[in-house]
Scaffold this active site. Structure first.
Site, PDB file in Angstrom:
ATOM      1  N   ASP A  56      48.027  39.257  43.503  1.00  0.00           N
ATOM      2  CA  ASP A  56      48.468  37.894  43.813  1.00  0.00           C
ATOM      3  C   ASP A  56      48.689  37.632  45.293  1.00  0.00           C
ATOM      4  O   ASP A  56      49.425  36.725  45.664  1.00  0.00           O
ATOM      5  CB  ASP A  56      49.775  37.617  43.056  1.00  0.00           C
TER       6      ASP A  56
ATOM      7  N   GLU B 142      44.860  42.755  37.021  1.00  0.00           N
ATOM      8  CA  GLU B 142      46.269  42.344  36.885  1.00  0.00           C
ATOM      9  C   GLU B 142      46.359  40.809  36.792  1.00  0.00           C
ATOM     10  O   GLU B 142      47.103  40.144  37.516  1.00  0.00           O
ATOM     11  CB  GLU B 142      47.132  42.871  38.040  1.00  0.00           C
TER      12      GLU B 142
ATOM     13  N   ARG C 114      58.937  36.687  50.488  1.00  0.00           N
ATOM     14  CA  ARG C 114      59.059  35.589  51.449  1.00  0.00           C
ATOM     15  C   ARG C 114      60.184  34.623  51.073  1.00  0.00           C
ATOM     16  O   ARG C 114      60.877  34.110  51.943  1.00  0.00           O
ATOM     17  CB  ARG C 114      57.727  34.834  51.570  1.00  0.00           C
TER      18      ARG C 114
HETATM   19  C1  UD1 Z   1      52.397  40.675  51.464  1.00  0.00           C
HETATM   20  C2  UD1 Z   1      52.010  39.769  50.292  1.00  0.00           C
HETATM   21  C3  UD1 Z   1      52.967  39.991  49.127  1.00  0.00           C
HETATM   22  C4  UD1 Z   1      53.086  41.464  48.791  1.00  0.00           C
HETATM   23  C5  UD1 Z   1      53.446  42.257  50.028  1.00  0.00           C
HETATM   24  C6  UD1 Z   1      53.457  43.726  49.715  1.00  0.00           C
HETATM   25  C7  UD1 Z   1      51.055  37.571  50.760  1.00  0.00           C
HETATM   26  C8  UD1 Z   1      51.315  36.184  51.129  1.00  0.00           C
HETATM   27  N1  UD1 Z   1      52.131  38.382  50.703  1.00  0.00           N
HETATM   28  O1  UD1 Z   1      53.665  40.264  51.942  1.00  0.00           O
HETATM   29  O2  UD1 Z   1      52.487  39.296  47.998  1.00  0.00           O
HETATM   30  O3  UD1 Z   1      54.093  41.620  47.826  1.00  0.00           O
HETATM   31  O4  UD1 Z   1      52.455  42.012  51.036  1.00  0.00           O
HETATM   32  O5  UD1 Z   1      54.148  44.436  50.672  1.00  0.00           O
HETATM   33  O6  UD1 Z   1      49.923  37.949  50.551  1.00  0.00           O
HETATM   34  N2  UD1 Z   1      53.278  44.105  58.826  1.00  0.00           N
HETATM   35  C9  UD1 Z   1      52.981  45.130  59.682  1.00  0.00           C
HETATM   36  N3  UD1 Z   1      52.312  46.227  59.185  1.00  0.00           N
HETATM   37  C10 UD1 Z   1      51.938  46.337  57.896  1.00  0.00           C
HETATM   38  C11 UD1 Z   1      52.278  45.291  57.023  1.00  0.00           C
HETATM   39  C12 UD1 Z   1      52.934  44.185  57.505  1.00  0.00           C
HETATM   40  O7  UD1 Z   1      53.293  45.098  60.839  1.00  0.00           O
HETATM   41  O8  UD1 Z   1      51.353  47.346  57.515  1.00  0.00           O
HETATM   42  C13 UD1 Z   1      53.986  42.915  59.328  1.00  0.00           C
HETATM   43  C14 UD1 Z   1      53.107  42.039  60.237  1.00  0.00           C
HETATM   44  O9  UD1 Z   1      53.871  41.503  61.260  1.00  0.00           O
HETATM   45  C15 UD1 Z   1      52.664  40.930  59.266  1.00  0.00           C
HETATM   46  C16 UD1 Z   1      53.906  40.773  58.433  1.00  0.00           C
HETATM   47  O10 UD1 Z   1      54.403  42.093  58.248  1.00  0.00           O
HETATM   48  O11 UD1 Z   1      52.285  39.744  59.922  1.00  0.00           O
HETATM   49  C17 UD1 Z   1      53.714  40.076  57.118  1.00  0.00           C
HETATM   50  O12 UD1 Z   1      52.630  40.620  56.379  1.00  0.00           O
HETATM   51  P1  UD1 Z   1      51.993  39.759  55.167  1.00  0.00           P
HETATM   52  O13 UD1 Z   1      50.942  40.573  54.514  1.00  0.00           O
HETATM   53  O14 UD1 Z   1      51.610  38.405  55.637  1.00  0.00           O
HETATM   54  O15 UD1 Z   1      53.188  39.507  54.209  1.00  0.00           O
HETATM   55  P2  UD1 Z   1      54.106  40.496  53.425  1.00  0.00           P
HETATM   56  O16 UD1 Z   1      55.459  39.951  53.540  1.00  0.00           O
HETATM   57  O17 UD1 Z   1      53.841  41.898  53.817  1.00  0.00           O
END
Ligand code: UD1
Ligand code: UDP
Length: 373
Positions: free
Chosen positions: A100, A122, A214
């Protein structure tokens, strides 16, 4: 359809990678009916790479879309454009997406625009509330509308899809591949790294906390941290291990609230092997994670779910998960009860496997073979 069938597995975040890994292996197995290609969007970086390394997956392409503190619209645009270009080059017969996330939905959309069938792993989980989880409930719904094949982990998920008018001949109950991944990990002998072992050593309750949703950013995460502080104060021998999500919106608040507490051990995201063993070593898990709600029942570890709704009610029905939201009083009351009432604890700490038997990936393979037969 001439063999081999070209299947492209497309994913980008930690949980997708964990749940796709068993499928990569199942599709690669003999007899060789598939040409298997994996492509990652790189929506996550470090947290994705940990899983790729652990399961020895070497993607053909990496779109490297992650930006610090990325916003949803720009992320979606990068994934749609990047995936579209690679689909034009690779021309798969089927695209598989999982779950998702933004990667899931945007990759499915790009494949749909190119008239390539999408298989959704899923499928069918629902809260019925577009705001929870945000934006995942919408991502999963929209992916359903685009997919040609729906792999529902449970009967409940299948019924959701049928209730929305999805063609029953395209819906298959397979179990969740997370159980396959968990089984594969539990087969590997492992010791927790020394700092984690030290954090969990000695007597007293061992807690494990993860949060990242989020809709919980800001006040929600702060309230959870407050609950943990109160719990540690009420239980002087309790320890909590917190693998801090790399999202800066989460990490900042968790560090401000809990860093420096002598019994709060803040660590970077654990690789899956360590995390599974940390779950096993804990007495109680506090989490808003989707995957953790599926793994905790299989491990017989009670999990207090830091959300008001769940698209995984099977874990609640199995008795291992309880929804507590982000209200500190409620979290503290439920956790305190479990830590002080052995009967209440035993009632929740029961191993159950509502999400599958560890053979989901091979079932998905069979359904893909039939789809192309
Ligand atoms: C994302 C998914 C969420 C999932 C989660 C799993 C969306 C909108 N959200 O949320 O459904 O449950 O992943 O963890 O698709 N970042 C890093 N390194 C990483 C990962 C993240 O630095 O390896 C930081 C970055 O600044 C990035 C931020 O986290 O911009 C957010 O990452 P993002 O994938 O947009 O959202 P998640 O909150 O991780
Ligand atoms: N996980 C992990 N290391 C951690 C925290 C979680 O490997 O430090 C695993 C966890 O076992 C589960 C998955 O990551 O399989 C869940 O990921 P996350 O909570 O980020 O996403 P969600 O499942 O909520 O989409």
């Amino acid at each position: 359809m001439p063999l081999p069938i070209k299947v492209l597995l497309l994913f980008g975040t930690r949980p997708e990678a964990i749940k796709m890994a068993p499928l990569v292996r199942a599709l690669e197995k003999p007899p060789r009916r598939f040409r298997v290609e994996t492509v990652v969007t790189g929506q996550h970086r470090e947290m994705l790479d940990q899983v790729l390394e652990l399961f020895a997956i070497h993607p053909e392409e990496d779109l490297a879309v992650m930006r610090p503190g990325q916003d949803l619209a720009a992320l979606t645009a990068r994934v749609v454009e990047g995936v579209d270009a690679l689909l034009a080059r690779r021309r798969p017969d089927l695209v598989l997406v999982q779950g998702d996330t933004t990667t899931t939905f945007a990759a499915a959309l790009a494949a749909f625009y190119r008239h390539i069938p999408v298989g959704h792993v899923e499928a069918g989980l629902r809260t019925g509330d577009l705001a929870h989880p945000f934006p995942e409930e919408a991502n999963r719904l929209m992916t359903t509308r685009l997919a040609a094949l729906h792999f529902a982990p449970t009967e409940w998920a299948r019924d959701n899809l049928l209730g929305e008018g999805v063609d029953p001949s395209t819906v298959h109950v397979t179990g969740n591949t997370v159980v396959d991944a968990l089984h594969a990990i539990l087969e590997r002998p492992h010791r927790l790294p020394a700092p984690l072992e030290a954090a969990f050593a000695g007597r007293g309750p061992r807690l494990l906390l993860t949060c990242h949703r989020r809709e919980n950013h800001g006040p929600g995460v702060a309230a959870v941290c407050q609950a943990v502080e109160t719990l540690l104060a009420r239980h002087p021998r309790a320890r909590v291990v917190v693998p801090v999500h790399l999202n800066p919106a989460v990490a900042k608040v968790v560090r401000e609230r809990l860093d420096g507490h002598p019994r709060a051990h803040l660590v970077p995201p654990l690789d899956y092997l360590d995390f599974v063993h940390a779950m096993r070593a804990s007495d109680l898990i506090l989490s808003d994670s989707g995957g953790v709600q599926e793994e905790a029942p299989a491990l017989g570890r009670p999990v207090l779910v830091l959300r008001e709704t769940t698209e995984r009610p099977e874990a609640v029905a199995a008795g291992t998960a309880r929804l507590v939201g982000c209200d500190p009083e409620r979290i503290v009351a439920e956790a305190h009860r479990l830590l002080t009432d052995p009967a209440a604890y035993r009632a929740m700490a029961r191993a159950a496997n509502p999400f599958g038997d560890g053979r989901a990936a091979s079932r998905i393979r069979t359904h893909i073979e039939r789809f192309f037969a």
